[in-house]
Design a protein around this motif. Structure first.
Motif, PDB file in Angstrom:
ATOM      1  N   ALA A  83       0.845  -1.200   0.000  1.00  0.00           N
ATOM      2  CA  ALA A  83       0.000   0.000   0.000  1.00  0.00           C
ATOM      3  C   ALA A  83       0.879   1.248   0.000  1.00  0.00           C
ATOM      4  O   ALA A  83       0.614   2.213  -0.725  1.00  0.00           O
ATOM      5  CB  ALA A  83      -0.942  -0.003   1.204  1.00  0.00           C
ATOM      6  N   VAL A  84       1.930   1.237   0.796  1.00  0.00           N
ATOM      7  CA  VAL A  84       2.862   2.373   0.827  1.00  0.00           C
ATOM      8  C   VAL A  84       3.475   2.562  -0.559  1.00  0.00           C
ATOM      9  O   VAL A  84       3.539   3.687  -1.087  1.00  0.00           O
ATOM     10  CB  VAL A  84       3.958   2.146   1.899  1.00  0.00           C
ATOM     11  N   THR A  86       2.183   1.694  -3.357  1.00  0.00           N
ATOM     12  CA  THR A  86       1.126   2.197  -4.236  1.00  0.00           C
ATOM     13  C   THR A  86       1.049   3.720  -4.155  1.00  0.00           C
ATOM     14  O   THR A  86       0.977   4.409  -5.177  1.00  0.00           O
ATOM     15  CB  THR A  86      -0.236   1.586  -3.845  1.00  0.00           C
ATOM     16  N   GLY A  87       1.068   4.236  -2.917  1.00  0.00           N
ATOM     17  CA  GLY A  87       0.976   5.687  -2.720  1.00  0.00           C
ATOM     18  C   GLY A  87       2.100   6.424  -3.426  1.00  0.00           C
ATOM     19  O   GLY A  87       1.883   7.453  -4.067  1.00  0.00           O
ATOM     20  N   ARG A  90       1.852   5.784  -7.487  1.00  0.00           N
ATOM     21  CA  ARG A  90       0.745   6.474  -8.161  1.00  0.00           C
ATOM     22  C   ARG A  90       1.051   7.954  -8.349  1.00  0.00           C
ATOM     23  O   ARG A  90       0.618   8.568  -9.305  1.00  0.00           O
ATOM     24  CB  ARG A  90      -0.531   6.328  -7.330  1.00  0.00           C
ATOM     25  N   LEU A  91       1.782   8.527  -7.381  1.00  0.00           N
ATOM     26  CA  LEU A  91       2.049   9.956  -7.473  1.00  0.00           C
ATOM     27  C   LEU A  91       3.382  10.270  -8.146  1.00  0.00           C
ATOM     28  O   LEU A  91       3.613  11.393  -8.566  1.00  0.00           O
ATOM     29  CB  LEU A  91       1.978  10.594  -6.080  1.00  0.00           C
ATOM     30  N   ASN A 112      -3.852  -8.931   2.516  1.00  0.00           N
ATOM     31  CA  ASN A 112      -4.812  -8.051   1.863  1.00  0.00           C
ATOM     32  C   ASN A 112      -4.121  -7.014   0.981  1.00  0.00           C
ATOM     33  O   ASN A 112      -4.456  -6.855  -0.192  1.00  0.00           O
ATOM     34  CB  ASN A 112      -5.649  -7.345   2.941  1.00  0.00           C
ATOM     35  N   GLU A 113      -3.146  -6.326   1.569  1.00  0.00           N
ATOM     36  CA  GLU A 113      -2.426  -5.298   0.816  1.00  0.00           C
ATOM     37  C   GLU A 113      -1.714  -5.934  -0.379  1.00  0.00           C
ATOM     38  O   GLU A 113      -1.675  -5.358  -1.465  1.00  0.00           O
ATOM     39  CB  GLU A 113      -1.407  -4.581   1.716  1.00  0.00           C
ATOM     40  N   HIS A 116      -4.282  -7.095  -3.217  1.00  0.00           N
ATOM     41  CA  HIS A 116      -4.928  -5.975  -3.919  1.00  0.00           C
ATOM     42  C   HIS A 116      -3.940  -5.132  -4.727  1.00  0.00           C
ATOM     43  O   HIS A 116      -4.295  -4.642  -5.797  1.00  0.00           O
ATOM     44  CB  HIS A 116      -5.745  -5.139  -2.946  1.00  0.00           C
ATOM     45  N   ARG A 120      -4.516  -4.785  -8.653  1.00  0.00           N
ATOM     46  CA  ARG A 120      -4.582  -3.496  -9.351  1.00  0.00           C
ATOM     47  C   ARG A 120      -3.494  -3.394 -10.417  1.00  0.00           C
ATOM     48  O   ARG A 120      -3.493  -2.477 -11.215  1.00  0.00           O
ATOM     49  CB  ARG A 120      -4.407  -2.339  -8.354  1.00  0.00           C
TER      50      ARG A 120
ATOM     51  N   GLY B  24      -2.972  13.496  -4.023  1.00  0.00           N
ATOM     52  CA  GLY B  24      -3.591  12.180  -3.984  1.00  0.00           C
ATOM     53  C   GLY B  24      -4.611  12.046  -2.873  1.00  0.00           C
ATOM     54  O   GLY B  24      -4.372  12.477  -1.742  1.00  0.00           O
ATOM     55  N   PHE B  26      -6.834   8.962  -1.129  1.00  0.00           N
ATOM     56  CA  PHE B  26      -6.993   7.514  -1.035  1.00  0.00           C
ATOM     57  C   PHE B  26      -8.065   7.228   0.010  1.00  0.00           C
ATOM     58  O   PHE B  26      -7.923   7.643   1.161  1.00  0.00           O
ATOM     59  CB  PHE B  26      -5.670   6.869  -0.625  1.00  0.00           C
ATOM     60  N   VAL B  52      -4.525  12.379  -8.156  1.00  0.00           N
ATOM     61  CA  VAL B  52      -4.837  10.949  -8.193  1.00  0.00           C
ATOM     62  C   VAL B  52      -5.934  10.656  -7.176  1.00  0.00           C
ATOM     63  O   VAL B  52      -5.869  11.120  -6.029  1.00  0.00           O
ATOM     64  CB  VAL B  52      -3.575  10.121  -7.865  1.00  0.00           C
ATOM     65  N   LEU B  54      -7.978   7.311  -5.623  1.00  0.00           N
ATOM     66  CA  LEU B  54      -7.977   5.851  -5.671  1.00  0.00           C
ATOM     67  C   LEU B  54      -8.843   5.274  -4.549  1.00  0.00           C
ATOM     68  O   LEU B  54      -8.720   5.677  -3.392  1.00  0.00           O
ATOM     69  CB  LEU B  54      -6.533   5.330  -5.550  1.00  0.00           C
ATOM     70  N   GLU B  57      -8.386  -0.834  -0.973  1.00  0.00           N
ATOM     71  CA  GLU B  57      -9.038  -2.088  -0.596  1.00  0.00           C
ATOM     72  C   GLU B  57      -9.580  -2.039   0.826  1.00  0.00           C
ATOM     73  O   GLU B  57     -10.386  -2.881   1.217  1.00  0.00           O
ATOM     74  CB  GLU B  57      -8.073  -3.264  -0.762  1.00  0.00           C
ATOM     75  N   SER B  58      -9.134  -1.085   1.608  1.00  0.00           N
ATOM     76  CA  SER B  58      -9.572  -0.965   3.006  1.00  0.00           C
ATOM     77  C   SER B  58      -9.051   0.364   3.535  1.00  0.00           C
ATOM     78  O   SER B  58      -8.240   1.028   2.885  1.00  0.00           O
ATOM     79  CB  SER B  58      -8.977  -2.093   3.859  1.00  0.00           C
ATOM     80  N   GLY B  61      -5.339   0.051   3.893  1.00  0.00           N
ATOM     81  CA  GLY B  61      -4.668   0.298   2.622  1.00  0.00           C
ATOM     82  C   GLY B  61      -4.595   1.791   2.345  1.00  0.00           C
ATOM     83  O   GLY B  61      -3.542   2.326   1.995  1.00  0.00           O
ATOM     84  N   MET B  65      -1.297   4.164   1.805  1.00  0.00           N
ATOM     85  CA  MET B  65      -1.027   4.841   0.532  1.00  0.00           C
ATOM     86  C   MET B  65      -0.709   6.307   0.821  1.00  0.00           C
ATOM     87  O   MET B  65       0.212   6.896   0.230  1.00  0.00           O
ATOM     88  CB  MET B  65      -2.234   4.721  -0.401  1.00  0.00           C
TER      89      MET B  65
END
Ligand SMILES: Cc1ncc(C[n+]2csc(CCOP(=O)(O)OP(=O)(O)O)c2C)c(N)n1
Ligand code: SF4
Lengths: 252, 360
Positions: A83-84, A86-87, A90-91, A112-113, A116, A120, B24, B26, B52, B54, B57-58, B61, B65
């Motif tokens: 997830a980190v 992803t952040g 994405r940017l 989970n992380e 997903h 994605r 962003g 999230f 952005v 997004l 998932e939770s 998450g 992010m």
């Protein structure tokens, strides 16, 4: 001859990558984490992308990866590295982003992380060290612990009826369209180290080419957690881990 | 361009985020704040400003992010409501420890547990006393109008980046869902990589040469060093307490009795002041705008001039503890609240003042 006389241009055949710091590794002697670190950093150096890469350190023995990997890094909460990543990605889509995670981190608390981010198709690299145990906290059972394998929380051997089967995350996520490359490697023999490094390189090239998520699982040892000498642990890995976690590309 | 619009509180947050040049968002849906992400998805700011958006998932998450993005020097935010904020607490504690700036919006609903989707102020303790593990504080802004929902996005990022700390906009289902006229700020541009490098390059992870590299972490295995880091955090919190206290005083000049209330409770209490006037009871109201840092001194000073204080909250009594600490026994302090999603009426507040303070 002094070392300075021996080590000079022309005679130098191998050098430590500058993308590893000079800090002493905190890993137990014989542990696979150190090798996995080094080949990852060698790949970044060879690709010339060290100054464009952000790594995410996990929770586990490699929590201090940023002390050894000489690049910008963020330390994530237990399991949350994808997830980190992803952040950041994405940017900053033009940067290279990778996570470095153990099996407890990636396949237990962070399932989970992980799933997903894979689903994605985040354009990142996951380097997944599977040593079948929680090393840092003193050898407790992991989701990847083998059937009958002893750990401090399965002292009589893992009972599958009670705790389920060793989870094969890499096969699992290979099914997801967002994953472009899923492979399982090892680093306990020189030939395998070279193959693992090639796989890591391919993973970062995939990221460069915007292909999606690449996961490189590295089946490794935990001599301390397994309570074996380094040599014995590598033999044990070969005989017991590899039949359950066979090496090779699963996808891509 | 400045613009007036009629909007829901949640939509105002979302629109203000776009105009603030947030990089962003999230999030994860939960009533009563799902309009934030719905609005952003509808507006498609990624096509206009490049922001952005997004759906994670939770909540876990989502906050992580935000952690990654904030660590890279970007303006990142998330929003949720009570049960979702509980899930974000791990990430919030990590961000406080790693000194990362971000804006977190909590549109509070009644609890505990799954509770209700109706408004509440029962997350006060969780927000101003901790929530996650360890010694840390969040800067907390409590909006009492749709206008403030929008304004606090900008203020929130200013504060978060000034002190490199996560901050929270503590709202509730009433303000999130109600519609009011709101004046929107002109569009700001997002920072380029070069600007981020110039402004935050000394701490943000954007890719550096080995000799200049940055590390974002909250880990310090050596206790002496961890204590030192905590001292640094605490010094920063004292600095915030010195500089950033915000509050509003209404009708306090010659008041005999004082109400202390924030957010939607404060809106209701304004009507109580009028009702009091009609009955010949002179009531003042102090509305803390920052719940942390708390306007203790203002309340303490006000206590010199009144006969009693009623803390009015949509909870079983949480902020009242801070009011009592501030007043330090000078006058009587009581609490009045409805909770679990129920909202007090202005008459009920007046009645409680008469019973608990004036007659009590
Ligand atoms: C939320 C949370 N739960 C538990 C822990 C304790 N913990 C630290 S490391 C670890 C296991 C790590 O195992 P693995 O990912 O397999 O890495 P290894 O140490 O084997 O390299 C656990 C459970 C923690 N730090 N945070
Ligand atoms: S405990 Fe295991 S995984 Fe951790 S450093 Fe030692 S051998 Fe490696």
């Amino acid at each position: 001859m002094t070392p300075e006389e021996i080590i000079k241009k022309g005679t130098l055949v191998f050098e430590k990558t500058k993308l590893m710091t000079d800090a002493n590794l905190s890993y137990c002697p014989g542990c696979g984490h150190g090798v996995a670190h080094r080949i990852t950093m060698e790949v970044l150096e060879e690709m010339g992308i060290g100054d464009q890469t952000i790594g995410i350190a996990p929770v586990g023995c490699s929590v201090l990866a940023y002390d050894f990997m000489n690049i910008d890094m963020q330390q994530a909460a237990h399991g949350r590295a994808p997830a980190v990543a992803t952040g950041i990605k994405r940017l900053f889509p033009e940067k290279y982003v990778f996570t470095y995670q153990g099996d407890g981190d990636l396949a237990a608390i962070g399932t989970n992380e992980t799933i997903h981010a894979c689903n994605r198709g985040e354009n990142i690299v996951i380097i997944f060290i599977n040593n079948g145990i929680y090393g840092m906290t003193g050898g407790q059972m992991a989701p990847t612990t083998l059937a009958g394998m002893k750990s401090s929380t399965s002292p009589y051997g893992r009972d599958l009826g009670m705790t389920g089967h060793p989870i094969k995350i890499t096969e699992l996520v290979a099914n997801l369209p967002g994953v472009c490359f899923a492979t399982r490697q090892a680093v306990h023999k020189p030939g395998l180290v070279r193959k693992a490094k090639k796989a890591i390189k391919k993973a970062f090239e995939n990221q460069r080419d915007k292909k999606g998520l690449s996961i490189v699982e590295i089946v490794s040892n935990c001599n301390s957690g397994w309570k074996m000498t380094p040599v014995k642990s590598n033999e044990w890995l070969e005989e017991n881990m590899l039949p359950v976690f066979p090496l090779g590309d699963i996808k891509g | 361009m400045e613009e007036f619009k009629l909007m829901k509180g949640n939509e105002a947050i979302a629109e203000a985020a776009i105009r603030e040049g947030v990089d962003g968002y999230f999030g994860y849906p939960i009533t009563p704040q799902s309009e934030v992400i719905e609005y952003l998805m509808l507006e498609e700011p990624y096509k206009t400003t490049g922001m952005v958006v997004l759906q994670a998932e939770s909540e876990i998450g989502a906050i992580n992010m935000v952690y990654g993005a904030a660590g890279a020097g970007k303006k990142a935010m998330t929003s949720s409501s009570s049960p979702g904020i509980s899930l974000k607490q791990e990430g919030i504690s990590y961000m406080a420890g790693s000194e990362l700036p971000c804006v977190i919006v909590n549109v509070v609903r009644g609890g505990p547990g799954l509770g209700t989707i109706q408004p509440s102020q029962a997350d006060y303790f969780q927000t101003v006393k901790g929530g996650g593990h360890g010694d840390y504080r969040l800067i907390v802004l409590a909006p009492a109008s749709v206008q403030e929902m929008a304004d606090f996005v900008e203020d929130g990022f200013d504060l978060a980046f000034k002190y490199r700390t996560p901050m929270m906009i503590l709202s509730d289902g009433l303000i999130g869902q109600m519609m009011e006229k709101v004046k929107l700020k002109p569009q700001k541009t997002r920072l380029t990589e070069a600007e981020i490098r110039a402004k935050y390059g000394d701490w943000a992870t954007i890719g550096h040469k080995p000799s200049e590299r940055n590390i974002i972490t909250s880990l310090e295995l050596k206790s002496e060093r961890q204590e030192k880091h905590n001292h640094k955090l605490q010094a920063k919190y004292r600095e915030i307490e010195k500089n950033e206290i915000r509050y509003e005083k209404i009708n306090c000049e010659n008041a005999d009795y004082l109400l202390v209330a924030y957010g939607s409770s404060a809106r209701i209490c304004q009507k109580t002041i009028q009702l009091g006037k009609e009955k010949g009871i002179n009531i003042g109201l102090i509305r803390p705008i920052t719940l942390w840092p708390f306007p203790s001194k203002v309340i303490n000073d006000a206590a010199d001039k009144v006969k009693g204080i009623l803390s009015v909250e949509l909870s079983a009594g949480q902020m009242v503890e801070d009011v009592r600490l501030a007043v330090n026994g000078k006058v009587k302090v009581e609490h009045y609240g409805r909770f679990g999603g129920m909202i007090h009426s202005p008459d009920e507040v007046l009645e409680a003042l008469e019973q608990k303070i004036i007659g009590g």
